[in-house]
Design an enzyme around this catalytic site. Sequence first.
Site, short mmCIF file in Angstrom:
data_model
loop_
_atom_site.label_atom_id
_atom_site.label_comp_id
_atom_site.label_asym_id
_atom_site.label_seq_id
_atom_site.Cartn_x
_atom_site.Cartn_y
_atom_site.Cartn_z
N VAL A 62 0.83 -1.22 0.00
CA VAL A 62 0.00 0.00 0.00
C VAL A 62 0.86 1.26 0.00
CG1 VAL A 62 -2.05 -1.04 1.00
CG2 VAL A 62 -0.25 -0.18 2.51
N CYS A 63 2.11 1.12 -0.42
CA CYS A 63 3.02 2.26 -0.46
C CYS A 63 3.20 2.72 -1.91
CB CYS A 63 4.37 1.89 0.13
SG CYS A 63 5.39 3.33 0.49
N ILE A 64 3.13 4.03 -2.13
CA ILE A 64 3.30 4.58 -3.48
C ILE A 64 4.45 5.59 -3.51
CG2 ILE A 64 0.93 4.15 -4.23
CD1 ILE A 64 0.25 7.05 -3.51
N THR A 65 5.41 5.41 -2.59
CA THR A 65 6.54 6.34 -2.51
C THR A 65 7.28 6.46 -3.84
OG1 THR A 65 6.83 5.89 -0.16
CG2 THR A 65 8.71 6.82 -1.31
#
Length: 325
Positions: free
Chosen positions: A172-175
């Site tokens: 769930v990370c979009i870094t």
Amino acid sequence: MEIFDYDQILLLPRKCRVQSRSECDASIDFGGRRFKLPVVPSNMKTVVDEALSRWLAQNGYFYVMHRFDLDNVVFVREMKQHGLYASISLGVKAPDYATVDQLAAEGLAPEYITIDIAHGHADTVRDMIRHIKAKLPQSFVIAGNVATPEAVIDLETWGADATKVGVGPGKVCITKLKTGFGTGGWQLSALKWCARVATKPIIADGGIRSHGDIAKSIRFGASMVMIGSLFAGHEESPGNTVEVEGALYKEYYGSASDFNKGEYRHVEGKRILEPIKGKLADTLIEMEQDVQSSISYAGGTKLMDVRKVNYVILGGDNAGEHLFM
């Protein structure tokens, strides 16, 4: 260096030395305590809460409580009253310093403190480590998150007892999409790279999609593996339950998402729905059995025997399955 992630690596079996996989010991010593498994649920609001933290501590598992909308002092006090170890998360802002001061004033030293920010190779983290070490010297300090050997060396030099490696590889990370930075897509290589210089334990954080990835993390230098999506979506998970076309799901969102922040500002996370998987206890038993199987394939009897195996890199320029020691 070669760049790869979990799905591009396979570990190579060695001659089995046990009669049964159940003879293999999947436990780990970490910060002066022994835990049944080298895994820890991510310190996220949709993965752990107070009740789950208590259950994990009571049953021999490591946990790190999240730091959002929580009174850490009350949490530590209650864990101590239950005769359980306390493991909390802090940021690097003024209220976090105040929390450390209050814990010290009340003689409530948590056994574990995780300094948990997205970019952990920072002067702010250095200053917080030093503050904790001055006020709560008996606490085991985990710091992160980082992505480079330079960062690991700095955090250890500043006084961290363990380092958390992984910038943006989580489900769930979009870094990497928002910033162009991170270890998304090569997290396992980053772990290997960082572990080469580490003199203290490493926690691999993010990118775990299957139980076999735990063994791969141990092989490339992790002592503990932080897992979000595989732990989210259980009956006990604190995320909201959502029904879609008759099927039940649990919310799972990143700590840097607008769902967690309450505002759309510096967002580097997103929200997804995880199918409900049943009881967490059942998943942990299956996870332990799978790690025991990994140890048996490694020709070992204990967890760190996995470090001794060779591996191959699949696909791309490595279609010939080059062998690496």
